[in-house]
Write an enzyme that holds these catalytic residues in place. Structure first.
Site, PDB file in Angstrom:
ATOM      1  N   HIS A  37       0.866  -1.178   0.000  1.00  0.00           N
ATOM      2  CA  HIS A  37       0.000   0.000   0.000  1.00  0.00           C
ATOM      3  C   HIS A  37       0.907   1.234   0.000  1.00  0.00           C
ATOM      4  O   HIS A  37       1.947   1.255   0.666  1.00  0.00           O
ATOM      5  CB  HIS A  37      -0.940   0.001   1.213  1.00  0.00           C
ATOM      6  CG  HIS A  37      -2.146  -0.879   1.018  1.00  0.00           C
ATOM      7  ND1 HIS A  37      -2.896  -1.370   2.051  1.00  0.00           N
ATOM      8  CD2 HIS A  37      -2.729  -1.345  -0.123  1.00  0.00           C
ATOM      9  CE1 HIS A  37      -3.892  -2.106   1.561  1.00  0.00           C
ATOM     10  NE2 HIS A  37      -3.802  -2.109   0.251  1.00  0.00           N
ATOM     11  N   ASP A  68       1.141   4.147   1.253  1.00  0.00           N
ATOM     12  CA  ASP A  68       1.626   4.877   2.431  1.00  0.00           C
ATOM     13  C   ASP A  68       2.760   4.131   3.137  1.00  0.00           C
ATOM     14  O   ASP A  68       3.287   4.613   4.142  1.00  0.00           O
ATOM     15  CB  ASP A  68       0.477   5.203   3.400  1.00  0.00           C
ATOM     16  CG  ASP A  68      -0.350   3.989   3.787  1.00  0.00           C
ATOM     17  OD1 ASP A  68      -0.439   3.032   2.991  1.00  0.00           O
ATOM     18  OD2 ASP A  68      -0.920   3.986   4.901  1.00  0.00           O
TER      19      ASP A  68
END
Lengths: 301, 301
Positions: free
Chosen positions: B62, B64
């Site tokens: 992901h 982030d």
């Protein structure tokens, strides 16, 4: 036109400066030009509303110009954006973005429309109702384009006292502003030039980063109100500029002079220099109306 | 061990917080754990010397948690790094990084060694002379691992007065510290336990982000000196936590209690909450020794 510098560092972000990104407001439309790492955070700092950005232009696939794009797209998605997003950039950009979305099992709830560029000649890449965008082929180590943003011509200015003098019904005003003549009830033709005057001249902005010194861009950017031209190096490093296909401040000033632009904005500074005013000092000997880019600096022209 | 929080925002960077990244110092070695967008700039702010980082661990794909990796690698390259760089992360990470390097016609002047993880069982993924790393399979929306960092056992502590008492030559000290017995000239055997005492207990640190509540990790992280556990949500959003496969602060505290860790550090906070102390307040009812992560905060344990 209003230009906000989001970042103008060459090569790498530092604690004091972001890599390349700019926001241009043209006829009330906002476009993002390049998107280095950290652009989304810098946009927030500059209080740029994400939802106003519908068009993004990426000059080339060096990281300091596009590593922030995937993060911005992901954040748009998290913020539940619905509007289409148009992305213009070199072939390959779509593959990079889609691979990352695929491997993170992510998707966008808005349309992500890629317009990949491959042409080595200048062409009109976007005709929007408010503005036009033309590519500016640059000469760098990888396939690179600058971008020329031009307002769409405005309507002609109606001379209201003339319209009243001829007793012309308001219903015709729209057509008159578009350049139409008026035929009175008695058949008399009132030529448009009697009823209107020329609209304000359309403004244009040329973004040219990264590139070696090349006069091939001069005809394309001729007379632009403002030119952002990279000047990675000072004269003392002119050999390094040639080697890495970048430009010096003085060379950028020569381009500005030949293209007779209104304002030259220098940027894409190598972080080796302690004071970016040195770039301006070198350039003004050739082209006086020179300013230097700086994060969060705004230019209106 | 010394842990520096580089970022602990969930989902997206903001002007006040970075997405996930941490630097762990273990036996004088520095590792980077996760690398959200902007990590390279935040590392500079934290005055972490880039050249000290030789191992990077990415929990999952992901954005982030890894969008900053390509920028960091590019900057390592611009800084003319020569040392090998080891990257541990899910299968797919190598493809993402190499595609971007290829399309920018870039390369690294150092060896970029990918160790792609695919196993769903916990395994030792790195045996370094100073530390060990074990994967902690987590349960999230995509394939995700936490990481358990353990010091390598230190040498036994030589009881110098005992060595002198037996008149043992210094040349044997090295072997004694490694646990060897000593045979005197007259043939007497001095057992190692008479000459040494146990070394300090090895320390360990468990990083667990992102995951839903899962007790399957408890045996792996049992007794760790510190546990960083995600707590994206407060109890009021426990349904949302389940839906998105994240954890609440109270759930993280239950894991800390069951695993009998020394310290619980909460992080990966949803940016919807105005005050992250709320996470601590909820967790301490279950596990008292709880602290909250914060950019630039340093934990020593």
């Amino acid at each position: 036109m209003k230009l906000t510098i989001i970042g103008c560092n060459a090569a790498t972000p530092t604690t004091t400066g972001n890599p390349t990104a700019q926001v241009l407001e043209v006829n009330n439309q906002m476009v993002l030009i390049d998107c280095g790492e950290g652009t989304q955070t810098a946009l927030r700092k500059n209080k740029i509303r994400f939802s106003r950005i519908n068009h993004i232009f990426i000059s080339h696939l060096h990281g300091d110009h596009f590593y922030g794009l995937i993060g911005l797209i992901s954040t748009f998605s998290l913020l539940k954006r619905e509007k289409d997003l148009h992305i213009f950039g070199p072939k390959g950009l779509k593959e990079i973005i889609l691979l990352q979305l695929k491997l993170s099992k992510s998707w966008t709830n808005f349309k992500l429309l890629f317009h990949e560029l491959e042409s080595k000649a200048s062409e009109t890449i976007l005709t929007h109702e408010k503005f036009l965008v033309q590519s500016i082929p640059l000469k760098h180590r990888v396939y690179t384009n600058g971008f020329l943003f031009k307002e769409q011509p405005k309507e002609r200015k109606l001379l209201i006292h003339k319209a009243l003098e001829y007793n012309i019904d308001k219903v015709y005003y729209k057509g008159i502003k578009k350049g139409k003549d008026v035929v009175l009830e008695d058949g008399t033709i009132i030529p448009n030039r009697e009823l209107t005057e020329d609209p304000p001249k359309v403004k244009s902005y040329a973004f040219c980063s990264d590139t070696m010194y090349t006069e091939s861009i001069v005809p394309i950017i001729q007379g632009a109100n403002a030119l952002y031209h990279e000047s990675t190096f000072l004269e003392q490093h002119s050999e390094l500029a040639k080697l890495t296909k970048h430009t010096t401040a003085v060379e950028a000033a020569h381009i500005a002079k030949k293209a007779n632009v209104g304002l030259l904005i220098l940027g894409h500074f190598s972080t080796r220099y302690p004071d970016y005013n040195m770039f301006k000092n070198e350039a003004i000997s050739v082209f006086e109306n020179t300013e230097i880019a700086k994060d969060e600096r705004v230019f209106e022209f």
